[in-house]
Write an enzyme that holds these catalytic residues in place. Sequence first.
Site, mmCIF file in Angstrom:
data_model
loop_
_atom_site.group_PDB
_atom_site.id
_atom_site.type_symbol
_atom_site.label_atom_id
_atom_site.label_comp_id
_atom_site.label_asym_id
_atom_site.label_seq_id
_atom_site.Cartn_x
_atom_site.Cartn_y
_atom_site.Cartn_z
ATOM 1 N N SER A 39 31.662 46.656 42.163
ATOM 2 C CA SER A 39 32.860 46.102 42.012
ATOM 3 C C SER A 39 32.762 44.656 41.250
ATOM 4 O O SER A 39 33.815 44.409 40.839
ATOM 5 C CB SER A 39 33.323 45.882 43.422
ATOM 6 O OG SER A 39 32.839 45.097 44.321
ATOM 7 N N ASP A 357 39.248 37.595 46.853
ATOM 8 C CA ASP A 357 39.679 38.256 48.233
ATOM 9 C C ASP A 357 38.230 37.933 49.050
ATOM 10 O O ASP A 357 37.218 37.060 48.738
ATOM 11 C CB ASP A 357 39.885 39.772 48.085
ATOM 12 C CG ASP A 357 38.630 40.427 47.507
ATOM 13 O OD1 ASP A 357 37.624 40.177 47.490
ATOM 14 O OD2 ASP A 357 38.852 41.849 46.812
ATOM 15 N N HIS A 360 35.123 39.380 46.736
ATOM 16 C CA HIS A 360 34.957 39.102 45.060
ATOM 17 C C HIS A 360 35.177 37.725 44.900
ATOM 18 O O HIS A 360 36.343 37.260 45.090
ATOM 19 C CB HIS A 360 35.700 40.170 44.797
ATOM 20 C CG HIS A 360 35.368 41.394 45.030
ATOM 21 N ND1 HIS A 360 36.244 42.197 46.013
ATOM 22 C CD2 HIS A 360 34.380 42.341 44.731
ATOM 23 C CE1 HIS A 360 35.588 43.413 46.296
ATOM 24 N NE2 HIS A 360 34.357 43.388 45.604
#
Length: 382
Positions: A39, A357, A360
């Site tokens: 991610s 978040d 990340h």
Amino acid sequence: MTQSLRLSVLLLLLLLIAVVVAVVVGGGKVPAIIVFGDSTVDAGNNNVIHTVLKSNFRPYGRDFYDGIPTGRFSNGRVATDFISEAIGLKPIVPAYLDPDYTINDFAIGVSFASAGTGFDNATSDVLVCARDDPIIYIYIYIYILSWFNLWSIGRSQGVIPLWREVELFREYKRRLETAMGKKKAKRRLMEALYIVSIGTNDFMENYYTMPCRSAHFSIEQYEDLLIKLAGEFFTEIYQLGGRKISMTSLPPMGCLPMERVSMSGEACVEKYNLVARSFNAKLETLVMKLNSNLPGLRMVLTQVYDFLQNIIQNPDLYGYDNVEQGCCATGRFEMGYMCAEGNPFTCDDADKFVFWDAFHPSQKTNRIIAYHNINTSLIQFL
Ligand SMILES: *[C@@H]1O[C@H](CO)[C@@H](O)[C@H](O)[C@H]1NC(C)=O
Ligand SMILES: *[C@@H]1O[C@H](CO)[C@@H](O)[C@H](O)[C@H]1NC(C)=O
């Protein structure tokens, strides 16, 4: 010197300067950027697969061009986008599975990354372990149930495993050969810069969360297993034509907001940071070994651990207010669907936050890391 001689010397000088500038700024030596990983560098591949690990909805992307949520796990661009832009290529690196882009776009930049994936098959597909061990299956079921709640369960089929990213790369290579001709495609793949960012999920989402690997491997044994898998992966990329490869080191994983909260209140979890340092040292050895075994390979371990740790310990140096929570929602545990539009806790200015978040970095952190990586490591390829 006569007037005309002086003029031609001046013109020659100008020409020389123009050539030097063109080579340096135009990024003449790296015609493409090719991305593998999780991610941290997914540009939206997960949008088109069945998984709960998505971010193609607001507030993700709220600081991206036109505020569009693309499936990047940030409020804006990810590090590989900034790197691409900085070396004179496109300002974003598109996801390979995004139907809006063609092979001509991908010839300049492409991301095969998938949020949630790891070196280990069991990280991207928890059922890999469940097949061997039904008790673990029940545990995972309860775990997913508690984490992602309700409707997602029946549809969760895991994310794109790393071996599948390589399959997609093989397909890409064939398409590139059709589009450019075999010879030019080969050259493109040799001169491209490969950026690989992966590994955190193997520890944080797999080893320390699921019993499937931790029941059978000590942490040292698991690190060694991942190093073996990493070696096989890089060798495959080499065999498919890659030469300039950057592996990004693990970050201080114990300082991710989610880990701070789940373990020890607010402090970084030293146990996890120790694992990151130990794994990074093993990666360094692996990179040296690969470089000496594979002729023509120029691989580098791009170290981000110390740099990020420095940001986290000295947030005001970079104009941050908050290093402990993500901007989105309470910033303590939310990511993906839990980071939802309209949450009253979501911050106004993500530039004040190291993390977007609970897992990340914010766009600003991605940009700072990108330039650090170029300055300290990737510059040798440019
Ligand atoms: C991971 O899964 C793929 C597909 O099933 C398989 O080909 C590969 O051998 C597996 N890798 C390992 C290390 O088990
Ligand atoms: C990288 O180098 C550029 C140009 O020299 C400089 O402006 C920038 O501050 C550096 N960034 C980092 C993070 O080292």
